[in-house]
Design a protein around this motif. Structure first.
Motif, PDB file in Angstrom:
ATOM      1  N   ALA A   1     -22.955  32.179  -4.439  1.00 13.84           N
ATOM      2  CA  ALA A   1     -21.832  32.481  -3.545  1.00 13.84           C
ATOM      3  C   ALA A   1     -21.827  31.547  -2.333  1.00 13.84           C
ATOM      4  CB  ALA A   1     -21.879  33.941  -3.099  1.00 13.84           C
TER       5      ALA A   1
ATOM      6  N   ARG B   1     -19.558  28.566  -2.076  1.00 11.40           N
ATOM      7  CA  ARG B   1     -18.160  28.678  -1.662  1.00 11.40           C
ATOM      8  C   ARG B   1     -17.978  28.478  -0.163  1.00 11.40           C
ATOM      9  NH1 ARG B   1     -13.914  30.825  -3.935  1.00 11.40           N
ATOM     10  NH2 ARG B   1     -13.504  32.367  -2.343  1.00 11.40           N
TER      11      ARG B   1
ATOM     12  N   LYS C   1     -14.971  26.544   1.589  1.00 12.73           N
ATOM     13  CA  LYS C   1     -13.732  26.540   0.818  1.00 12.73           C
ATOM     14  C   LYS C   1     -12.628  27.099   1.699  1.00 12.73           C
ATOM     15  CE  LYS C   1     -12.425  26.286  -3.093  1.00 12.73           C
ATOM     16  NZ  LYS C   1     -11.625  25.203  -3.673  1.00 12.73           N
TER      17      LYS C   1
ATOM     18  N   SER D   1     -12.372  30.692   1.886  1.00 11.93           N
ATOM     19  CA  SER D   1     -13.542  31.457   2.262  1.00 11.93           C
ATOM     20  C   SER D   1     -14.032  31.134   3.673  1.00 11.93           C
ATOM     21  CB  SER D   1     -14.623  31.183   1.215  1.00 11.93           C
ATOM     22  OG  SER D   1     -15.769  31.873   1.506  1.00 11.93           O
TER      23      SER D   1
ATOM     24  N   VAL E   1     -14.805  38.674  -3.011  1.00  8.34           N
ATOM     25  CA  VAL E   1     -14.252  37.566  -3.798  1.00  8.34           C
ATOM     26  C   VAL E   1     -15.350  36.531  -4.083  1.00  8.34           C
ATOM     27  CG1 VAL E   1     -12.480  35.792  -3.896  1.00  8.34           C
ATOM     28  CG2 VAL E   1     -12.025  37.939  -2.700  1.00  8.34           C
ATOM     29  N   ASP E   2     -16.150  36.233  -3.040  1.00  4.69           N
ATOM     30  CA  ASP E   2     -17.240  35.264  -3.212  1.00  4.69           C
ATOM     31  C   ASP E   2     -18.187  35.710  -4.327  1.00  4.69           C
ATOM     32  OD1 ASP E   2     -16.376  33.676  -1.040  1.00  4.69           O
ATOM     33  OD2 ASP E   2     -17.327  35.066   0.353  1.00  4.69           O
TER      34      ASP E   2
ATOM     35  N   MET F   1     -16.506  35.346  -7.764  1.00  2.00           N
ATOM     36  CA  MET F   1     -16.475  33.949  -8.182  1.00  2.00           C
ATOM     37  C   MET F   1     -17.872  33.480  -8.598  1.00  2.00           C
ATOM     38  SD  MET F   1     -13.347  33.107  -7.891  1.00  2.00           S
ATOM     39  CE  MET F   1     -13.053  31.364  -7.726  1.00  2.00           C
TER      40      MET F   1
ATOM     41  N   ARG G   1     -18.551  34.581 -12.019  1.00  2.00           N
ATOM     42  CA  ARG G   1     -17.822  33.793 -12.992  1.00  2.00           C
ATOM     43  C   ARG G   1     -18.525  32.452 -13.245  1.00  2.00           C
ATOM     44  NH1 ARG G   1     -11.526  32.955 -12.007  1.00  2.00           N
ATOM     45  NH2 ARG G   1     -12.177  30.820 -11.616  1.00  2.00           N
ATOM     46  N   ALA G   2     -18.976  31.818 -12.149  1.00  2.00           N
ATOM     47  CA  ALA G   2     -19.655  30.528 -12.292  1.00  2.00           C
ATOM     48  C   ALA G   2     -20.960  30.713 -13.075  1.00  2.00           C
ATOM     49  CB  ALA G   2     -19.928  29.924 -10.920  1.00  2.00           C
TER      50      ALA G   2
ATOM     51  N   VAL H   1     -18.978  26.736  -8.397  1.00  2.00           N
ATOM     52  CA  VAL H   1     -18.274  27.890  -7.822  1.00  2.00           C
ATOM     53  C   VAL H   1     -17.178  27.468  -6.847  1.00  2.00           C
ATOM     54  CG1 VAL H   1     -19.735  28.330  -5.807  1.00  2.00           C
ATOM     55  CG2 VAL H   1     -18.682  30.251  -7.005  1.00  2.00           C
ATOM     56  N   SER H   2     -17.290  26.253  -6.298  1.00  2.00           N
ATOM     57  CA  SER H   2     -16.258  25.796  -5.362  1.00  2.00           C
ATOM     58  C   SER H   2     -15.122  25.103  -6.102  1.00  2.00           C
ATOM     59  CB  SER H   2     -16.881  24.851  -4.336  1.00  2.00           C
ATOM     60  OG  SER H   2     -17.454  23.743  -4.998  1.00  2.00           O
ATOM     61  N   ASP H   3     -15.126  25.173  -7.433  1.00  2.00           N
ATOM     62  CA  ASP H   3     -14.074  24.598  -8.256  1.00  2.00           C
ATOM     63  C   ASP H   3     -13.882  23.108  -7.958  1.00  2.00           C
ATOM     64  OD1 ASP H   3     -12.243  24.647 -10.210  1.00  2.00           O
ATOM     65  OD2 ASP H   3     -10.606  25.456  -9.004  1.00  2.00           O
TER      66      ASP H   3
END
Lengths: 282, 245
Positions: B98, B101, B104, B107, B116-117, B120, B123-124, B156-158
């Motif tokens: 997390a 992020r 971002k 964030s 949300v962090d 995400m 997901r990562a 995670v930061s896309d």
């Protein structure tokens, strides 16, 4: 112990001492974990000792020694932070030098201030039974500043303490936050000096946090447990020292140190046991 | 015309009097999987630090995604060679990821790690097949697991570009193969720049290899030839041929 409880009800000075101890443990719980995980205990020790310079100067010129301590702590925190950032190769030498220079300045001023020599002991080792009301107000204010800053900047401080290089890549101004963290350490040092004096500060700043560190999986929990441990050590230290008329500060420190040693061997034993189980099951 | 995502023009860099990079030119195109190889102290990590904006070149120009490296840094995902954190730090894997992020736009820099962090981060972690590690303290992971977590933190930061510095230097070969299979999959949507000294191993995965030893010695899509390897490493390497499938 009942003797202490009776006295606590009867004497306002003991109640104030208890409150001072609890206020100090909030600071030591909030900032101690950062000092431990960021491994800046040596710097915190340096800041604590250099504070004597500011206290001495304040006494000599007739200001509030607390104000002097605050200014000296912040100045030495910034100086030591700059040393770390700019002259890293000489870091330990320069920080020890700042440490000693601060004390030397303080001793010179105190020597030239009539009537204050006797107070040197309580500056160095603290005297929780003589904490004035004014100092309690200061302590509440310092706790508020620490708590609000950590609440607002918990994530950047966590990122800085955990992995500064990565935090820099994510755009965090790590230098600013590093110096800010040292300033918070400086405020905590001033807070704790009221209770245990400037020489013993470093133990109260690190030992409860390091003990908590044996068991936790997050910095937030470490802060919570360090605060509770700090409250426990200061309160029990005060109670134990009261009957036999021992100095309270050193009693608290020895309690914290004993708990740390016990906890370190316990957690070492648990780790060994986990390793053995791993081998048996693995 | 497709613009390169990383454009390095005539870049030189020296630490004090040691010249580390000498007029290096390199372009990385979108969607590429570029392997950067070369001997130790050949300037690979320095070049990465220049691309990441951690160092500034004494001469030459670097553009990343059409911006300066400092401006583009938030759009890059970086996986370091060694974990740059203490292993005994009290932190769980989910929080480590997390923290990727941080900064971002959504964030920000301040405050706490939010819901949300965390989502995400999960997901990562799922993307690198390490979701089951989320609750573990970082200190109780194996080397291969740590690398997956670091990869998740970078993802995670896309990011638009993934930059990895010897991501498999400290793990065993099976875990290494798994990481590279993962990278090959990520390459379907990301540009990847990967540093390695293990030239034989990575050429099986990467699309193109650039060889760096103070200056860029080759920059081509052809399989590496032993003559080139000798120029790169000074002829003291035993060359074992392999083919691309």
């Amino acid at each position: 112990m009942t003797e202490f409880l009776d006295a606590l009800v009867a004497h306002a000075f003991l109640q104030k001492a208890l409150i001072a101890g609890l206020l100090a443990s909030i600071g030591c719980g909030l900032i101690g974990p950062f000092v431990v995980v960021k491994r800046i205990a040596f710097m915190a020790g340096g800041i604590a000792h250099a504070v004597l310079g500011g206290m001495g100067a304040a006494l000599y010129f007739g200001f509030d020694p607390l104000a002097g301590a605050l200014v000296a702590a912040l100045v030495s925190a910034i100086l030591m932070g700059m040393v770390h950032l700019v002259w890293q190769a000489q870091e330990d030498t320069l920080i020890s030098a700042l440490w000693a220079v601060g004390m030397a300045i303080g001793i010179l001023f105190i020597a030239k201030t009539p009537g204050y020599q006797a107070d040197l002991m309580s500056l160095l080792f603290g005297n929780i039974l003589l904490v004035p009301d004014r100092a309690l107000v200061w302590m509440i204010a310092l706790d508020l500043v620490l708590a609000l800053t950590i609440a607002a900047c918990y994530r950047p401080f966590l990122a800085l303490a955990f992995d500064a290089e990565f935090a820099r890549l994510r755009g965090l101004p790590v230098t600013v936050f590093y110096l800010l963290l040292l300033c918070l350490v400086a405020l905590t040092v001033v807070l704790l000096i009221q209770v245990v004096g400037l020489i013993l500060v470093i133990a109260l700043l690190t030992l409860p946090a390091a003990t908590a560190g044996h068991y936790v999986r997050s910095l937030g929990t470490m802060i919570l447990i360090a605060t509770l441990l700090g409250a426990f050590f200061t309160t029990l230290g005060l109670a134990l020292s009261f009957g036999p008329d021992l100095p309270a500060g050193p009693t608290m420190i020895l309690l914290a140190a004993a708990a740390y040693i016990l906890s370190a061997s316990l957690s070492h034993g648990l780790k060994q046991r986990r390793a053995r189980l791993q081998i048996r099951d693995g | 015309m497709i613009e390169p995502v990383i454009q390095i023009e005539s870049v030189s860099f020296s630490y004090g009097e040691t010249l580390v990079l000498d007029r290096v030119d390199l372009s990385v195109m979108p969607g590429e999987f570029l392997g950067l190889v070369g001997p130790n102290a050949g300037g690979k990590s320095t070049l990465l630090k220049l691309i990441l904006g951690l160092l500034k070149p004494q001469s030459g120009h670097i553009q990343v995604l059409g911006q300066t490296p400092q401006q583009a840094a938030p759009l890059l995902g970086y996986v370091p060679q060694f974990p740059t954190f203490p292993r005994d730090f009290p932190i769980r894997v989910e929080e480590v990821v997390a923290l990727g992020r941080l900064g971002k736009a959504a964030s920000g820099l301040f405050g706490w790690i939010g819901r949300v962090d965390r989502a995400m981060a999960r997901r990562a972690l799922a993307e690198v097949e390490a979701e089951d590690l989320a609750e573990r303290p970082i200190g109780r992971l194996s080397g291969g697991q740590v690398q997956r977590v670091l990869l998740a933190r970078a993802l995670v930061s896309d990011p638009k570009i993934l930059i990895l510095d010897e991501p498999t230097a400290n793990i065993d070969q099976r875990a290494e193969g798994e990481i590279f299979d993962l990278l090959a999959r990520l390459n379907q949507r990301l540009t990847i720049l990967l540093v390695s000294h293990d030239i034989a191993f990575i050429s099986r995965y990467v699309g193109r290899v650039a060889c760096l030893n103070r200056t860029l010695l080759c920059h081509e899509t052809q399989p590496l030839e032993s003559e080139l390897i000798q120029r790169l490493y000074g002829g003291r390497v035993r060359w074992i041929g392999h083919t691309h499938d």
